[in-house]
Design a protein around this motif. Structure first.
Motif, PDB file in Angstrom:
ATOM      1  N   ARG A 240      12.502  -7.677  18.483  1.00 29.73           N
ATOM      2  CA  ARG A 240      12.329  -6.755  16.724  1.00 29.73           C
ATOM      3  C   ARG A 240      11.027  -6.474  16.195  1.00 29.73           C
ATOM      4  N   TYR A 241      10.558  -7.922  16.344  1.00 34.31           N
ATOM      5  CA  TYR A 241       9.286  -7.482  15.266  1.00 34.31           C
ATOM      6  C   TYR A 241       7.936  -7.181  16.371  1.00 34.31           C
TER       7      TYR A 241
ATOM      8  N   ARG B  26       1.161  -0.967   7.594  1.00 37.47           N
ATOM      9  CA  ARG B  26       0.858   0.013   6.747  1.00 37.47           C
ATOM     10  C   ARG B  26      -0.494   0.254   5.985  1.00 37.47           C
TER      11      ARG B  26
ATOM     12  N   ALA C 137       8.580  -4.596  18.856  1.00 34.99           N
ATOM     13  CA  ALA C 137       8.515  -2.959  18.370  1.00 34.99           C
ATOM     14  C   ALA C 137       8.151  -2.178  17.865  1.00 34.99           C
ATOM     15  N   LEU C 138       8.678  -3.753  16.665  1.00 34.56           N
ATOM     16  CA  LEU C 138       8.356  -2.937  15.217  1.00 34.56           C
ATOM     17  C   LEU C 138       6.384  -2.542  14.701  1.00 34.56           C
TER      18      LEU C 138
ATOM     19  N   ALA D 123       4.468  -2.513  17.482  1.00 35.71           N
ATOM     20  CA  ALA D 123       3.911  -1.320  18.185  1.00 35.71           C
ATOM     21  C   ALA D 123       4.408   0.471  17.898  1.00 35.71           C
ATOM     22  N   SER D 124       4.875  -0.051  16.613  1.00 35.46           N
ATOM     23  CA  SER D 124       5.485   1.564  16.315  1.00 35.46           C
ATOM     24  C   SER D 124       4.707   1.939  15.683  1.00 35.46           C
ATOM     25  N   PHE D 125       3.459   0.726  14.793  1.00 36.45           N
ATOM     26  CA  PHE D 125       2.944   1.791  14.086  1.00 36.45           C
ATOM     27  C   PHE D 125       0.848   1.781  14.153  1.00 36.45           C
ATOM     28  N   GLN D 126       1.226   0.356  15.812  1.00 47.07           N
ATOM     29  CA  GLN D 126       0.164   0.397  16.471  1.00 47.07           C
ATOM     30  C   GLN D 126       0.306  -0.268  17.492  1.00 47.07           C
ATOM     31  N   PRO D 127      -0.059   0.229  19.203  1.00 50.11           N
ATOM     32  CA  PRO D 127       0.355   0.189  20.330  1.00 50.11           C
ATOM     33  C   PRO D 127      -0.419  -1.284  20.847  1.00 50.11           C
TER      34      PRO D 127
ATOM     35  N   SER E 275      -3.535  -1.615   9.100  1.00 50.72           N
ATOM     36  CA  SER E 275      -4.283  -0.966  11.027  1.00 50.72           C
ATOM     37  C   SER E 275      -5.454   0.065  11.014  1.00 50.72           C
TER      38      SER E 275
ATOM     39  N   ALA F 295       5.676  -4.432   8.284  1.00 50.86           N
ATOM     40  CA  ALA F 295       5.897  -2.709   8.297  1.00 50.86           C
ATOM     41  C   ALA F 295       4.484  -2.814   7.011  1.00 50.86           C
TER      42      ALA F 295
END
Length: 640
Positions: A204-205, A150, A207-208, A210-214, A153, A146
């Motif tokens: 999990r990773y 941050r 999705a993590l 992708a939550s910052f950058q699809p 990205s 993460a």
């Protein structure tokens, strides 16, 4: 574009000890970028975190490398982005020395209660402390991922390394198995749980991130390639790590690339510039050696990646990039002929994850490659009915479901080569002999040829054609009964048993021909494979007169048939390692290729030399005086 679109990649390892000072101190952004651009590199995987568990960017985390100067990763990315060079980011997963030393309770525990892999006072090569992904370490790593997202990205990709199925008997793993209804005392249950853990953190990773950058391409390295069919949902692309001078050898890539390319995802073949394997500082392979690896990748449509390791000071090895640049200029010239090309579907070889005998698949690869057939490896639960021939090697015993599919396939005109060494009376002889009847002898001498593995006794049925007969020895060699130095000689008369029998749509072989070819390399064994496939595939897309060491791979694009010709010979110059130092010429070749329409031109690349040709009944005949290294024939056709 994403990293899977780049054909000239570098994987830049940077596993740097905390005992080395001045990390990144000599890094020069312009020199770094200039070196890579000059070598024609267009994507390079850079390190955020290494196996030592240290981070190479500015962070308040205690895991930051203790001797890192300025923000190395950020400076690398900034320098390369200005040159249009992609920069996917690497993080180590289960190897983390810093976390293991800081939290020893997170380390994998073997079933006997000891630490798995490296012991506390061991400095063995390629042995690290391994972290248990059932423990809180999984959260620790998630926080690091993460933080990278941050800070950096948009990223060009994330490469997560060391992600194999790891059994553990830690308190975390045992609690997880209890929750999953599995018995930690049962090895099969531990294996099941280990795979569940991996799939859990893959989901999990992914999705993590992708939550910052699809749509970030994420690769989980060290997974079993034959398991990818169950994991493809997590992936945008596939990477095949295969350093031939390391533990992979020269059989691994040409075998598994023929499986990976059937998965429908972009894929990359990763080799290394090292004379031996990863982190072989000062070990540098010759240009032809790296060219051979990249040529094999290109022939099958793969992107190329060459592994390197950055010096702790942050400087690249100039000599290494002189070598890489020569190879990547060749790759660049080949790219237009490779991009979006597909393979002809001629021969499908069934392969299983747990066949327990990789020699069989190595034997298939060597025999069919040397005979210049076009073939893929496919798992039996994937669609293979659109191939012209299906090969069932001796490592696969068809169950009722597979038998039913094969029957339906043959009923619709499909053809099957079945190496069946399970159904029948085992031969009492370790070594028997092959006698080929005149129509099937070909260029072989008129001899009885030793077959060095035990098969079964196959009695031909009425209507079956015998491709080769078994000649049995006088007796099996024992301490009491023996003759001369090796196997007992053959009787003069043939036995009533066949080595292989053929019907219109099938060939059954009663000997383990592929394992035997991998073990012994006996040309009559390969010849038996050849006559079986000639019977089943009388009109292949490619017929070629060329030495067996020439690899010939066909790729198809709209209006273009490309035949890659790869001419190198790995030599076993040491007790453990095969070496490629030179390209090898091959002379007086002749290609006969099936084409989809009238031929407009035939050229030999990379030189772009026009070749003479003749056309007859949908096939084009092409003589070639000489090729060397990697060259490819481009046959341009009109739409039929």
């Amino acid at each position: 574009m994403f990293p899977e679109d780049y054909f000239r990649q570098i994987h830049l390892d940077f596993h740097t000890s905390p005992f080395i000072p001045g990390v990144g101190a000599a890094f020069d952004p312009e020199e770094f970028a200039d070196t890579l651009a000059e070598a024609r590199v267009n994507s390079i995987t850079l390190f955020a975190k290494c196996h030592h568990g240290h981070l190479y960017y500015d962070t308040p985390s205690a895991a930051r490398h203790p001797h890192l100067g300025e923000n190395l990763l950020e400076r690398q990315i900034t320098a390369l982005k200005s040159r249009g060079i992609a920069t996917p980011i690497y993080l180590s997963v289960m190897c983390d020395e810093f976390a293991a030393d800081t939290h020893p309770e997170w380390v994998v525990i073997a079933p006997d209660g000891t630490r798995a892999y490296r012991k506390p006072l061991s400095g063995d090569t390629f042995s690290w402390q391994i972290l248990d992904m059932s423990s809180p370490y999984a959260d620790y790593l998630a926080d690091q991922i993460a933080e990278v997202m941050r800070k950096f990205s948009p990223v060009d990709g994330i490469f997560l390394d060391m992600c194999w199925d790891q059994q553990s008997a830690s308190v975390w793993a045992k609690a997880g198995m209890d929750r999953a209804g599995l018995d930690a005392g049962n090895e099969a249950d531990r294996k099941t749980y280990a795979r569940q853990v991996v799939h859990g953190y893959m989901e999990r990773y992914t999705a993590l991130i992708a939550s910052f950058q699809p749509d970030v391409p994420v690769w989980f390295n060290s997974r079993p390639l034959l398991q990818l069919k169950d994991e493809i949902k997590y992936l945008r692309h596939v990477e095949i790590e295969a350093l031939p001078t390391g533990q992979w050898g020269y059989s691994y890539l040409p075998t598994y690339i023929r499986y990976v390319k059937t998965l429908g995802k972009p894929f990359t073949a990763m080799t290394g510039r090292f004379h031996k394997s990863w982190a072989d500082f000062g070990g540098l392979r010759a240009v032809p050696s790296l060219l051979y690896d990249c040529a094999q990748a290109l022939a099958h449509g793969a992107r190329c990646s060459i592994g390197d390791q950055l010096h702790p000071s942050g400087t690249l090895d100039k000599g290494a990039y002189d070598v890489i640049g020569k190879v990547y200029r060749h790759v660049e010239a080949c790219e237009p002929f490779v991009r979006d090309a597909v393979s002809p579907k001629e021969i499908a070889v069934l392969i299983r994850e747990h066949s327990h005998d990789d020699r069989v698949y190595a034997g298939v690869m060597r025999a069919l490659k040397e005979l210049h057939y076009q073939f893929d490896f496919v798992t039996e639960d994937t669609p293979w009915e659109d191939y012209k021939v299906v090969v069932i090697p001796e490592s696969i015993v068809p169950d009722e479901s597979l038998k039913s599919r094969l029957d339906a396939y043959v009923a619709k005109g499909g053809r099957v080569l079945d190496v069946d060494v399970q159904d029948g009376e085992p031969s009492p002889f370790t070594v028997t002999y092959l006698r080929f009847p005149e129509p099937f002898r070909g260029a072989l001498p008129d001899s009885d040829h030793a077959f060095y593995e035990r098969g079964v006794r196959l009695v031909p049925k009425p209507g079956e054609t015998v491709l080769a007969t078994i000649v049995e020895p006088y007796f099996e060699r024992t301490w009491r009964h023996f003759s001369s130095h090796a196997q007992t000689p053959a009787r003069l008369e043939a036995s009533p048993y066949a080595a292989a029998v053929a019907t219109a749509n099938s060939v059954r072989v009663a000997l383990p021909i592929f394992r035997a070819y991998a073990e012994h390399g006996n040309i009559p064994t390969r010849h038996l494979v050849d006559i079986a496939l000639r019977h089943l595939l009388p009109e292949p897309i490619l017929r070629i007169q060329a030495p067996a060491y020439v690899d010939a791979v066909v790729a198809l694009k709209p209006g273009l048939t490309v035949v890659h010709l790869i001419s190198f010979i790995p030599e076993k110059r040491t007790t453990l390692r095969e070496i490629v130092e030179d390209t090898v010429p091959a002379r007086n070749l002749h290609l006969d290729v099936s084409v989809s329409g009238p031929v407009k031109s035939v050229t030999l690349h990379p030189a772009g030399t026009p070749l003479t040709f003749t056309e007859t009944s949908g096939r084009v005949s092409i003589p070639i005086e000489i090729i060397e290294g990697h060259e490819w024939v481009a046959i341009a056709t009109e739409k039929s």
